[in-house]
Design a protein around this motif. Structure first.
Motif, PDB file in Angstrom:
ATOM      1  N   VAL A  44       0.866  -1.175   0.000  1.00 31.42           N
ATOM      2  CA  VAL A  44       0.000   0.000   0.000  1.00 31.42           C
ATOM      3  C   VAL A  44       0.904   1.227   0.000  1.00 31.42           C
ATOM      4  N   VAL A  45       0.615   2.164  -0.918  1.00 28.93           N
ATOM      5  CA  VAL A  45       1.416   3.382  -1.066  1.00 28.93           C
ATOM      6  C   VAL A  45       0.494   4.570  -0.810  1.00 28.93           C
ATOM      7  N   GLY A  55      -0.797  -1.913  -4.667  1.00 28.18           N
ATOM      8  CA  GLY A  55      -0.074  -2.534  -5.765  1.00 28.18           C
ATOM      9  C   GLY A  55       0.363  -3.945  -5.424  1.00 28.18           C
ATOM     10  N   VAL A  56       0.526  -4.740  -6.467  1.00 25.16           N
ATOM     11  CA  VAL A  56       0.984  -6.118  -6.317  1.00 25.16           C
ATOM     12  C   VAL A  56       2.207  -6.295  -7.197  1.00 25.16           C
ATOM     13  N   GLY A  57       3.238  -6.927  -6.647  1.00 20.13           N
ATOM     14  CA  GLY A  57       4.445  -7.202  -7.424  1.00 20.13           C
ATOM     15  C   GLY A  57       4.893  -8.633  -7.231  1.00 20.13           C
ATOM     16  N   ALA A  71       5.733   0.376  -7.389  1.00 12.39           N
ATOM     17  CA  ALA A  71       5.511   0.987  -8.704  1.00 12.39           C
ATOM     18  C   ALA A  71       4.063   0.793  -9.150  1.00 12.39           C
ATOM     19  N   ASP A  72       3.518  -0.398  -8.927  1.00 13.36           N
ATOM     20  CA  ASP A  72       2.133  -0.689  -9.296  1.00 13.36           C
ATOM     21  C   ASP A  72       1.158   0.142  -8.464  1.00 13.36           C
ATOM     22  N   GLY A  73       1.460   0.299  -7.179  1.00 17.68           N
ATOM     23  CA  GLY A  73       0.610   1.100  -6.295  1.00 17.68           C
ATOM     24  C   GLY A  73       0.568   2.559  -6.711  1.00 17.68           C
ATOM     25  N   HIS A  76      -1.830   3.144  -9.551  1.00 15.17           N
ATOM     26  CA  HIS A  76      -3.257   3.006  -9.241  1.00 15.17           C
ATOM     27  C   HIS A  76      -3.673   3.865  -8.045  1.00 15.17           C
ATOM     28  N   LEU A  77      -3.266   5.132  -8.040  1.00 19.63           N
ATOM     29  CA  LEU A  77      -3.602   6.029  -6.938  1.00 19.63           C
ATOM     30  C   LEU A  77      -5.027   6.545  -7.074  1.00 19.63           C
ATOM     31  N   VAL A  78      -5.686   6.744  -5.932  1.00 18.85           N
ATOM     32  CA  VAL A  78      -7.002   7.387  -5.908  1.00 18.85           C
ATOM     33  C   VAL A  78      -6.938   8.589  -4.969  1.00 18.85           C
TER      34      VAL A  78
END
Length: 173
Positions: A44-45, A55-57, A71-73, A76-78
């Protein structure tokens, strides 16, 4: 001189982001030569000021998996609208996979009353006073995604008034 200032600003922006690993899981894939081992990290970022992402890596080593998850998190920011009491503007529910999350605003001094991945997402979003409950699945990834989904559905009074084309005062009427 200006270049050094710009580099410092970008470093400050990077340091604003906090990341927390929710789960690291060892996963295997059966291939022709046997089993291929890798790691999956759920990260979680957030910047504790209204932006959060999950994000999931996956990678052969834990560090690589966490980096990919961060990077994935960030992809996908809200945006989360926060009230003056560092709570959410209205009750919300979200779903992700088999998980459902119910959230309600709370008075100042209440704290974050939530568990597991939901608590991590809310803390990194900057929410300080909230009541939340996980319903359904206890899978950390689905619960984190359900929380992000619920936070994404939140709207402020100003946004609702603009959608309806009326002044904010008339919403209470």
């Amino acid at each position: 001189m200006a270049k050094a200032r710009k580099e410092k600003r970008t470093r400050e922006k990077e340091s604003d982001w906090q990341e927390r690993v929710v789960q690291i899981r060892r996963v295997t894939k059966v291939v022709k030569g046997g089993k291929k081992l890798s790691f999956r990290a759920i990260v979680v970022v957030g910047n504790e000021r209204g932006q959060v992402g999950v994000g999931v890596g996956k990678a052969a080593d834990v560090i690589g998996a966490v980096k990919k998850g961060v990077a994935d998190g960030k992809k996908h920011l809200v945006e989360v609208p926060l009230t003056r009491a560092n709570s959410i503007p209205h009750p919300a529910t979200g779903a992700g996979g088999g998980a459902k999350v119910m959230m309600r605003p709370a008075a100042p001094g209440t704290g974050v009353i939530a568990g597991g991945a939901v608590r991590t997402v809310l803390e990194l979003a900057g929410v300080k006073n909230i009541l939340a409950k996980q319903l359904g699945s206890d899978n950390p990834l689905n619960n984190a995604r359900a929380t992000v989904s619920a936070l994404d559905n939140l709207r402020t009074l100003q946004e609702v008034a603009d959608e309806r084309g009326i002044p904010v005062e008339n919403l209470y009427g």
